[in-house]
Design a protein around this motif. Structure first.
Motif, mmCIF file in Angstrom:
data_model
loop_
_atom_site.group_PDB
_atom_site.id
_atom_site.type_symbol
_atom_site.label_atom_id
_atom_site.label_comp_id
_atom_site.label_asym_id
_atom_site.label_seq_id
_atom_site.Cartn_x
_atom_site.Cartn_y
_atom_site.Cartn_z
ATOM 1 N N VAL A 1 11.931 -11.830 22.910
ATOM 2 C CA VAL A 1 11.439 -10.727 22.085
ATOM 3 C C VAL A 1 10.063 -11.063 21.512
ATOM 4 O O VAL A 1 9.647 -12.212 21.540
ATOM 5 N N ALA A 2 9.386 -10.053 21.029
ATOM 6 C CA ALA A 2 8.125 -10.298 20.337
ATOM 7 C C ALA A 2 8.461 -10.695 18.904
ATOM 8 O O ALA A 2 9.418 -10.188 18.318
ATOM 9 N N LEU A 3 7.675 -11.622 18.369
ATOM 10 C CA LEU A 3 7.893 -12.059 17.007
ATOM 11 C C LEU A 3 6.971 -11.224 16.127
ATOM 12 O O LEU A 3 5.758 -11.221 16.323
ATOM 13 N N LEU A 4 7.530 -10.489 15.205
ATOM 14 C CA LEU A 4 6.691 -9.593 14.404
ATOM 15 C C LEU A 4 6.349 -10.263 13.079
ATOM 16 O O LEU A 4 7.243 -10.593 12.297
ATOM 17 N N GLU A 5 5.074 -10.474 12.873
ATOM 18 C CA GLU A 5 4.625 -11.114 11.639
ATOM 19 C C GLU A 5 4.492 -10.033 10.560
ATOM 20 O O GLU A 5 4.279 -8.874 10.860
ATOM 21 N N ALA A 6 4.605 -10.455 9.352
ATOM 22 C CA ALA A 6 4.344 -9.574 8.208
ATOM 23 C C ALA A 6 5.177 -8.297 8.221
ATOM 24 O O ALA A 6 4.709 -7.229 7.893
ATOM 25 N N VAL A 7 6.400 -8.397 8.712
ATOM 26 C CA VAL A 7 7.290 -7.242 8.626
ATOM 27 C C VAL A 7 8.273 -7.464 7.491
ATOM 28 O O VAL A 7 8.407 -6.666 6.579
ATOM 29 N N ASP A 8 8.912 -8.637 7.558
ATOM 30 C CA ASP A 8 9.908 -8.927 6.540
ATOM 31 C C ASP A 8 9.203 -9.338 5.250
ATOM 32 O O ASP A 8 8.262 -10.121 5.279
ATOM 33 N N PRO A 9 9.644 -8.780 4.110
ATOM 34 C CA PRO A 9 9.001 -9.169 2.844
ATOM 35 C C PRO A 9 9.135 -10.668 2.548
ATOM 36 O O PRO A 9 8.269 -11.248 1.900
ATOM 37 N N ASN A 10 10.196 -11.276 3.054
ATOM 38 C CA ASN A 10 10.347 -12.710 2.845
ATOM 39 C C ASN A 10 9.719 -13.463 4.017
ATOM 40 O O ASN A 10 10.181 -13.350 5.153
ATOM 41 N N PRO A 11 8.638 -14.215 3.763
ATOM 42 C CA PRO A 11 7.932 -14.860 4.886
ATOM 43 C C PRO A 11 8.773 -15.891 5.619
ATOM 44 O O PRO A 11 8.438 -16.278 6.735
ATOM 45 N N ALA A 12 9.866 -16.349 5.014
ATOM 46 C CA ALA A 12 10.681 -17.347 5.697
ATOM 47 C C ALA A 12 11.566 -16.718 6.771
ATOM 48 O O ALA A 12 12.091 -17.422 7.626
ATOM 49 N N ASN A 13 11.712 -15.414 6.724
ATOM 50 C CA ASN A 13 12.577 -14.756 7.713
ATOM 51 C C ASN A 13 11.816 -14.437 8.993
ATOM 52 O O ASN A 13 10.597 -14.299 8.987
ATOM 53 N N PHE A 14 12.584 -14.291 10.063
ATOM 54 C CA PHE A 14 11.989 -13.980 11.359
ATOM 55 C C PHE A 14 12.462 -12.617 11.810
ATOM 56 O O PHE A 14 13.644 -12.294 11.723
ATOM 57 N N VAL A 15 11.506 -11.854 12.337
ATOM 58 C CA VAL A 15 11.840 -10.523 12.797
ATOM 59 C C VAL A 15 11.304 -10.382 14.211
ATOM 60 O O VAL A 15 10.184 -10.788 14.497
ATOM 61 N N GLY A 16 12.149 -9.821 15.092
ATOM 62 C CA GLY A 16 11.711 -9.686 16.471
ATOM 63 C C GLY A 16 12.111 -8.356 17.045
ATOM 64 O O GLY A 16 13.021 -7.685 16.544
ATOM 65 N N ALA A 17 11.417 -7.957 18.133
ATOM 66 C CA ALA A 17 11.741 -6.696 18.773
ATOM 67 C C ALA A 17 11.492 -6.791 20.264
ATOM 68 O O ALA A 17 10.572 -7.480 20.698
ATOM 69 N N GLY A 18 12.331 -6.112 21.026
ATOM 70 C CA GLY A 18 12.148 -6.116 22.469
ATOM 71 C C GLY A 18 13.005 -5.055 23.100
ATOM 72 O O GLY A 18 13.812 -4.411 22.434
ATOM 73 N N VAL A 19 12.793 -4.882 24.419
ATOM 74 C CA VAL A 19 13.573 -3.896 25.146
ATOM 75 C C VAL A 19 14.247 -4.613 26.310
ATOM 76 O O VAL A 19 13.587 -5.313 27.071
ATOM 77 N N VAL A 20 15.568 -4.444 26.410
ATOM 78 C CA VAL A 20 16.270 -5.013 27.554
ATOM 79 C C VAL A 20 16.202 -3.989 28.682
ATOM 80 O O VAL A 20 16.605 -2.844 28.515
#
Lengths: 915, 154
Positions: free
Chosen positions: A851-870
């Protein structure tokens, strides 16, 4: 006269050496030498028997003459006589002469062997050492045959002196290298391992060299050495520097032994035993910590020895490729060295980082040093350091930084040393192709290459750009326009004319609508270069002209006129003349239909490995290319990254002749009843969730390596079967069974025979029809030494392989998150972390998951957020994920939302297992 | 493992050669030529390492002499530099402020010392004391044996 003459001075020798040094010219020197040779010859041939001293003196003179670079064709017999002298000095000179001058196939070997035999049984340690040295130096097969069984006995005998043990260990190592078949494994092998516990550090050092070699060849027989090595290493790294007395080198405890132990450990995967594993990790951490301590001495020897151990420790960390924290620490340490004032350290840091760049855990960390490396490329005074910087840029390149790196390489190319220009050109060409997002950039880059370093652009490079342009119709118009513009330059490189001629001949019609590049203008432009070009280029241009006649009937007469001119039709070159005649005839008699068929656009080239990559490998030699194709490393491999065709690192030559027996048995009919049950391995399966390449399976016979690539719902997997033995595998077959119809795997057939030490490749084409959870099974059958072997391995084809990363803004993310709000669409799992919680490593894993790692999405910088299409054949499933680490509790919470509940569940199971 | 060690002067004169794998004389001469040209062409204050074919070349200059050691690709460069340094220390200890002339006139001693330290391309003994002791012991052995053997027959 000699400055010092210790022991027994040989006055005659010293005088002779002085004479030679006083010679004013080469001729005078040769004259003096010839005089001496004549003198020695007459002494040796004379009736009077020479005494030992004279014999020694003359043999020594001959040795000196030989070392000056002259050929010596006599005196061997006298030297052999000296071996059996009972005067130590004579014996010593005799042995020296033999080891410098006797090559391994001399007919004197029998006599020499006799003398060695006497000395080995003399029980005098000094004589035994001389004899062992001689065996190690000459190392011939006949010597190995004579002594291979004696030496192990000497090595492990209880009453052998330490110094003799050391010599015996190294002598055995040497014989093992030259004639491995002659050194029998036996009862002594287990006792050799215990030399690692010896009191005498010199014995341990020599034994470690021997064991490393033996362990490389038969890891299973020496498995116990790993634990002993860790224990020994741990004692060294934790010792105070005075503990080891004379084995402390400039305040560094036993650096040679430490490095040897670390190297021995590189023959094995990370220890399975938890206690051992943590003890080793402690050692490695201590070594890394010591690097941060202030130096105990300002001497360069201190820092060299200390850093030698450090670099070897880093090699081991990279080899294990399993401790993300250590990998990242290693990378940081090397990062510090990148800016060190010692050139040597900068050089080594660049070199070592190249291998770190290919580990998926540290690839991202290496990339953070890109600016320093680029700066090194620009400012280092030393060309070898710049070369390493270039290698590292190549190794750290990926889609995210390709444009920057290619641009830097191009700008460096303009001032680069001539010796490495061709290599830069190849590297740029490979990176540009590999990471091209839009092919217009690729075309621009290659044309730039030709413009700036045309002479260094090999044929492979311009062939490749043409292949790509022909295979991709979206870039053809752009390519035609760009080459047309490039050809406007008053002086352009011949390679550009070749590319231009070929591309305009194929695709000139795509730009012919513009009056500035009308057919006639195009033709005139090409033809203006014609007379400056060599014969092959002219031939290519003639072909372009006939293609023009087909594309643009309006310029037919102009071109026919050119073809008809004497300079073409009567050209002295046969090829050119023939083309002109044939093309002219063709254009005159053929109907437009026939012309259109004959001169049709070239069909696409078959896809295959880039010929440029092959060229780079050839240029740098095997093992030296950090293949971009191969950015994910082979876990069990040696420390260097492997080029594409050597994924399994099976380069070591197989043992000779051991296949004779096995072949006899392979004639026996198969007995299905006695076939061992298939050996199913799935432990390595989960290692492949976040990576695509590596070793899937390994036993004593066979290693299976994988490289795979996926695009949307399709994948291609290269399976490499490496025969680790020296005998062939026959009736080899490998097939794939899919558990369900949701995945299709098409396996190409493999050769039924794999030669000893060889590697074959099987290509699997994979199609994901719809979402699935069971992985396909790879079943391998073959016969080794008559016995049937069956192996089944789960193929790491998981749903997440068909991910395409999706970048999106924070606003989009939350909007979609809300849309997927149905309870069954979300799957959440809370689990304990199995590895150290390092955010760099986690990032790398999420990216590896697809998946792509999305920066500056989650208000908590320690968390990781990702998005992709299967991507599956039947549908596309969007997926959003969120991973929240809790470092205090050592826990993670993973949340996945997709439009389909089964997909959410499967992805969650796969990913949660990785942390 | 180490493949070969060469000592040569600034003028490219070879002072010592030690080969740890069998090689033909032609190959040796070619390597010697390649090494002297490559190493002597290096600018001052550059790094001490070169890549050459599939080997790493580690070199260092001590006064007028270049020490040039070839190691295999996976070997440790920094430690190879210290192999050279340890050898220089051993020579220095034996000759007392060793200089090029000592090695020219006592080349056989230089070989003997090297053989105490390295064997078959691997390090044999890293302790300076032990190496020195065994070199002294063999010198001693020379003298006593000489004396012993030259006694008139009974």
């Amino acid at each position: 006269m000699p400055a010092v003459s210790k022991g027994d001075g040989m006055r005659g020798l010293a005088v002779f050496i002085s004479d030679i040094r006083n010679c004013k010219s080469k001729e005078a020197e040769i004259k003096r030498i010839n005089k001496e040779l004549a003198n020695i010859r007459s002494k040796f041939k004379g009736d009077k028997a020479l005494d030992g001293y004279s014999k020694k003196k003359y043999v020594c003179k001959l040795l000196f003459i030989f070392l000056l670079g002259h050929d010596i064709d006599f005196g061997h017999m006298e030297a052999v006589n000296l071996l059996s002298s009972n005067k130590y000095t004579e014996k010593q000179i005799g042995y020296l002469f033999i080891s410098v001058l006797v090559n391994s196939n001399s007919d004197l070997i029998r006599l020499i062997n006799n003398a060695i035999k006497n000395d080995l049984s003399s029980r005098n340690p000094t004589f035994m050492n001389l004899a062992l040295h001689c065996i190690a130096n000459v190392g011939s097969r006949e010597m190995a045959e004579a002594f291979a069984s004696d030496i192990p006995r000497i090595l492990v005998a209880g009453d052998t002196m330490d110094s003799v043990k050391q010599s015996a260990a190294l002598c055995l190592l040497r014989l093992n290298k030259t004639s491995p078949d002659l050194v029998p494994m036996g009862e002594w092998t287990s006792r050799v391992v215990h030399l690692l516990n010896d009191q005498h550090l010199g014995v341990v050092t020599a034994a470690t060299s021997l064991i490393s070699r033996l362990a490389q060849k038969s890891p299973d027989d020496f498995k116990t050495s790993a634990a002993l090595a860790v224990a020994r290493l741990s004692r060294i790294v934790t010792s105070a520097s005075i503990d080891l007395q004379d084995y402390t080198y400039y305040f560094v405890a036993a650096p040679w032994l430490s490095v040897k132990l670390l190297r021995l450990l590189q023959c094995y995967p990370p220890p399975e035993d938890a206690a051992l594993r943590s003890r080793l990790a402690e050692c490695l951490e201590t070594i890394l910590n010591k690097a941060q301590e202030p130096p105990k001495s300002k001497k360069v020897q201190h820092s060299n020895a200390k850093n030698a151990v450090l670099f070897e420790a880093i090699s081991l960390i990279i080899h294990h490729d399993s401790e993300p924290t250590l990998l990242v620490r290693a990378c940081n340490q090397l990062g510090q060295f990148l800016q060190h004032r010692e050139t040597n350290l900068r050089y080594l840091a660049l070199e070592s980082m190249c291998t770190l760049a290919s580990s998926e855990f540290s690839h991202e960390a290496v990339k953070t040093h890109i600016d320093t490396v680029i700066n090194a490329l620009k400012t280092e005074r030393d060309v070898s350091v710049r070369q390493r910087a270039l290698d590292l840029l190549y190794a750290m390149c990926d889609r995210s930084n390709a444009k920057q790196i290619v641009a830097e390489m191009l700008s460096y190319l303009e001032n680069a040393d001539y010796s490495i220009r061709e290599e830069i050109v190849l590297k740029v060409a490979i990176l540009a192709e590999k990471y091209a997002v839009d092919y217009t950039w690729y075309v621009d880059t290659i044309l730039n290459l030709i413009r700036m370093a045309g002479d260094h652009v090999s044929e492979e490079v311009w062939y490749r750009v043409i292949q790509i342009v022909i295979n991709r119709d979206d870039v053809q118009g752009y390519a035609a326009k760009t080459v047309f513009e490039a050809l406007q330059a008053p002086a352009c490189h011949e390679n550009l004319v070749k590319v231009g001629g070929y591309i305009l001949g194929e695709f000139g019609n795509l730009i012919a609508g513009d009056p500035r590049s009308s057919p006639l203008v195009q033709f005139k432009l090409l033809h203006s270069k014609f007379h400056l070009c060599s014969v092959p280029t002219r031939a290519l241009l003639l072909s372009a002209y006939i293609k023009f006649i087909n594309l643009f009937p309006e310029v037919k007469s102009t071109i026919q006129e050119v073809l008809r001119s004497d300079s073409q039709l009567r050209n002295a070159d046969v090829e050119l003349q023939q083309r002109a005649v044939e093309y002219l005839r063709l254009s005159c008699i053929a109907t437009t239909d026939i012309l259109a068929t004959v001169l049709e656009e070239m069909p696409p080239f078959p896809e295959r490995e880039s010929s440029i990559l092959a060229k780079l490998k050839k240029k740098k030699g095997p093992g030296n290319v950090t293949g971009v194709d191969d950015t994910r490393r082979n876990v069990n491999g040696a420390n260097s990254a492997h080029p594409f065709n050597d994924l399994l690192n099976l380069n070591s030559p197989p043992a000779a002749n051991s296949s004779l027996l096995v072949d006899v048995f392979s004639e026996a009919p198969p007995d299905p009843a006695s076939a061992p049950p298939p050996d199913v391995s799935d432990e390595s399966f989960s290692r492949f969730v976040c990576k695509n390449n590596g070793v899937l399976y390994e036993n004593q016979l066979l290693q299976i390596g994988l490289k795979s690539e996926y695009r949307q719902n399709l994948g291609r997997m290269y399976v490499f079967f490496g025969n680790k033995t020296s005998s062939q595998f026959v009736s080899f077959s490998s097939s794939v069974t899919t558990m369900n119809p949701q995945v299709n795997v098409h396996a190409k057939a493999v050769d039924p025979v794999i030669e000893g030490g060889a590697q074959v490749q099987q290509i699997l084409n994979i199609e994901c029809v719809s979402e699935f959870s069971d992985a396909p099974l790879l079943s391998i059958h073959f016969r080794y030494g008559g016995a049937p072997q069956n192996i089944s391995v789960q193929l790491p084809v998981m749903l997440n392989k068909f991910f395409q990363p999706t970048e999106m803004t924070s606003q989009d993310f939350f909007q979609r998150w809300k849309q997927l709000g149905l309870p069954q669409q979300e799957v959440q799992k809370i689990f304990k972390s199995k590895h150290a919680m390092d955010s760099e490593v986690t990032k790398a894993k999420i990216l590896g998951f697809g998946v792509a790692l999305l920066e500056a999405v989650d208000p908590n910088p320690a968390n990781f957020v990702g998005a992709g299409v299967v991507h599956t054949k039947t549908s596309q499933v969007g997926c959003l994920l969120r991973l929240e680490p809790n470092t205090q509790a050592q826990m993670y919470r993973l949340t996945l939302r997709t439009s389909r509940d089964s997909v959410s569940q499967r992805l969650c199971d796969l990913l949660s297992d990785q942390f | 493992m180490m493949r070969f060690l060469l000592l040569f002067s600034r003028q490219g004169k070879l002072r010592l050669q030690k080969w740890y794998t069998p090689m033909s004389d032609r190959e040796k001469k070619k390597i010697i030529r390649d090494m002297t040209t490559a190493v002597l062409a290096r600018q001052p204050r550059t790094c001490n390492f070169l890549h050459w074919k599939d080997l790493k070349i580690i070199y260092k200059r001590y006064a007028s002499l270049y020490f040039c050691l070839a190691i295999e690709n996976h070997e440790n460069e920094l430690l190879a530099l210290e192999v050279i340094h340890r050898y220089v220390e051993l020579l220095d200890r034996y000759f007392g402020n060793v200089c090029e002339l000592d090695i020219i006139f006592n080349f056989e001693k230089a070989y003997f010392i090297l053989d105490e330290f390295l064997m078959g391309g691997e390090i044999q003994e890293t302790s300076k004391q032990i190496v020195n002791r065994s070199i002294e012991a063999s010198d001693m052995l020379q003298e006593t044996m000489e004396e012993y053997m030259s006694k008139p027959a009974f």
